[in-house]
Enzyme design. Structure first.
Site, PDB file in Angstrom:
ATOM      1  N   TRP A 101       0.984  -1.370  -0.082  1.00  0.00           N
ATOM      2  CA  TRP A 101      -0.109  -0.011  -0.077  1.00  0.00           C
ATOM      3  C   TRP A 101       0.775   1.242  -0.123  1.00  0.00           C
ATOM      4  CZ3 TRP A 101      -4.368  -0.309  -2.190  1.00  0.00           C
ATOM      5  CH2 TRP A 101      -5.128  -1.734  -1.857  1.00  0.00           C
ATOM      6  N   ASP A 168      -2.965   6.186   5.752  1.00  0.00           N
ATOM      7  CA  ASP A 168      -4.114   5.535   5.022  1.00  0.00           C
ATOM      8  C   ASP A 168      -4.302   4.463   6.456  1.00  0.00           C
ATOM      9  OD1 ASP A 168      -5.187   3.358   3.990  1.00  0.00           O
ATOM     10  OD2 ASP A 168      -3.725   2.846   2.444  1.00  0.00           O
ATOM     11  N   LYS A 192     -13.057  -3.170   6.425  1.00  0.00           N
ATOM     12  CA  LYS A 192     -12.021  -3.757   7.101  1.00  0.00           C
ATOM     13  C   LYS A 192     -12.748  -3.682   8.536  1.00  0.00           C
ATOM     14  CE  LYS A 192      -8.955  -3.847   3.512  1.00  0.00           C
ATOM     15  NZ  LYS A 192      -8.217  -3.139   2.565  1.00  0.00           N
TER      16      LYS A 192
HETATM   17  C1  LIG Z   1      -7.916  -2.385   1.715  1.00  0.00           C
HETATM   18  C2  LIG Z   1      -6.872  -1.010   1.628  1.00  0.00           C
HETATM   19  C3  LIG Z   1      -6.806  -0.080   0.659  1.00  0.00           C
HETATM   20  C4  LIG Z   1      -7.876  -0.139  -0.403  1.00  0.00           C
HETATM   21  O1  LIG Z   1      -9.066   0.063  -0.054  1.00  0.00           O
HETATM   22  P1  LIG Z   1     -10.096   0.323  -1.271  1.00  0.00           P
HETATM   23  O2  LIG Z   1     -11.380   0.447  -0.543  1.00  0.00           O
HETATM   24  O3  LIG Z   1     -10.221  -0.984  -2.214  1.00  0.00           O
HETATM   25  O4  LIG Z   1      -9.838   1.450  -2.208  1.00  0.00           O
HETATM   26  C5  LIG Z   1      -5.778   0.934   0.888  1.00  0.00           C
HETATM   27  N1  LIG Z   1      -5.094   0.924   1.854  1.00  0.00           N
HETATM   28  C6  LIG Z   1      -4.998  -0.148   2.835  1.00  0.00           C
HETATM   29  C7  LIG Z   1      -4.020  -0.063   3.864  1.00  0.00           C
HETATM   30  C8  LIG Z   1      -6.207  -1.038   2.616  1.00  0.00           C
HETATM   31  O5  LIG Z   1      -6.017  -2.291   3.500  1.00  0.00           O
END
Ligand SMILES: *Cc1c(COP(=O)(O)O)cnc(C)c1O
Length: 354
Positions: A101, A168, A192
């Site tokens: 990521w 993020d 998540k």
């Molecule tokens: C799952 C995830 C994403 C992506 O999320 P989307 O909803 O698919 O855009 C971005 N960063 C991290 C750390 C993630 O775990």
């Protein structure tokens, strides 16, 4: 057979939330209408989104310096919108390359600005968070992947830097208390730790939007629009926001982020202890950077890996195959994953006899 869902995302949702959401999908609060078929501007939905916002503020004890925004497009969209809204072309941001990521963030930001890649742990298969770096003086903000969902690392202490952090937090939002003074922007997709795919929550420190930009930000992508329109500039994914609100209520009722943190430590310690003890497995990440959310481990060889996958599946365990480029196993144990399910996985590992 009972299923134990260790999927990385979309991931396990509290069963009480699923039950209430399924009822509201048929008849919301006795209105005779589905939550999914009322306007995003109906007072009943405004109540939902306002409650979701105030629960985020309450759970993190946010001061008035911060705004909470609901949007769509996932965290992936924010990897581009953050630099678009916060820096001018020619300016620089910085990222430590912690894995999958982080690379996505570097690639998404590169069309908008310079990206200083501070350090990388690529040479050790991202088994750690590189911490030995110096921040270049021209850095506008530091992008941090709070938890690397695929590689299984997590910041247990955020870096102390003289610039704001953009985080993020998709895979560890609401999982522990935060040193909020360090952050200017936090974003997380819901699938998540707080519900369904389809909505993303942003925490924005308002003063970062005072900067004069020398390029145009399309209205729909402008954080100022999102704040002015209270997340309703266009049709927000209403049902995912509703499920996020229910999950936030659940999070609060369980004891909030402090209690989530206690449980997440307990669950991950239980599983890592078994990985470290069990002769057939080993952890993929150095102890100090191990994620409480995504527990990555390997079998001693391919044959043991295949036979454990098979054995786990026969026992009702779902979603523990590692990411294709990483291999091995990954057990994702977000907020809604009960301790009993982690204990069940540990029992299955102990019973395993290849
Ligand atoms: C799952 C995830 C994403 C992506 O999320 P989307 O909803 O698919 O855009 C971005 N960063 C991290 C750390 C993630 O775990």
């Amino acid at each position: 057979m009972k299923k134990y869902n260790f999927s990385p995302g979309p991931a396990v949702i509290p069963s009480s939330v699923l039950r209430e959401a399924s009822e509201a999908l048929i008849d919301f609060n006795g209105m005779g209408l589905s939550i999914a078929e009322i306007s995003h501007r109906a007072p009943q939905f405004i109540d939902v989104i306002e409650e979701a916002t105030s629960l985020v503020k309450e759970l993190y004890q946010l001061s008035d310096d911060f705004e909470v925004i609901w949007t769509d497009g996932g965290a992936s969209t924010q990897l581009a919108l953050a630099p678009m809204n916060l820096v001018n072309s020619g300016e620089s941001i910085a990222i430590a390359d912690t894995g999958y990521w982080a690379i996505k963030a570097i690639n998404a930001a590169s069309p908008f600005c310079n990206v200083h890649v501070l350090a990388t742990s690529n040479d050790t298969n991202y088994d750690r968070i590189p911490k030995d770096w110096e921040l270049p003086k021209d850095t506008q903000y530091l992008h941090v992947v709070s938890n690397e969902t695929i590689d299984g690392t997590q910041y247990h202490d955020y870096p102390t830097v003289p610039v704001p952090i953009v985080a993020d937090m998709t895979s560890d939002f609401l999982t522990r208390p935060l040193p909020l003074h360090k952050f200017s922007l936090i974003f997380a997709s819901a699938q998540k730790n707080f519900g369904l795919a389809g909505t993303t929550c942003l925490i924005i420190r308002k003063d970062i939007l005072n900067k004069k930009l020398n390029h145009i930000v399309p209205t729909i992508f402008d954080y100022k629009t999102m704040i002015e329109q209270k997340s309703l500039y266009h049709t927000i994914p209403t049902f995912p926001v509703y499920v996020a609100m229910l999950t936030l209520r659940w999070t609060k009722a369980q004891g909030g982020v402090t209690e989530m943190h206690r449980r997440n430590k307990e669950k991950s310690t239980l599983l890592y202890n078994e990985i470290d003890k069990n002769p057939y497995f080993s952890g993929s990440v150095v102890a100090e950077d191990r994620s409480m959310m995504n527990v990555c481990f390997r079998a001693n060889n391919q044959q043991i890996e295949n036979s454990f996958l098979d054995f786990a599946e026969k026992n009702g365990i779902v979603g523990i195959k590692g990411f294709p480029t990483v291999g091995g196993f990954r057990a994702s144990i977000y907020n809604a994953m009960p301790l009993e399910s982690v204990q069940f996985l540990v029992d299955v590992m102990q019973k395993f006899n290849p």
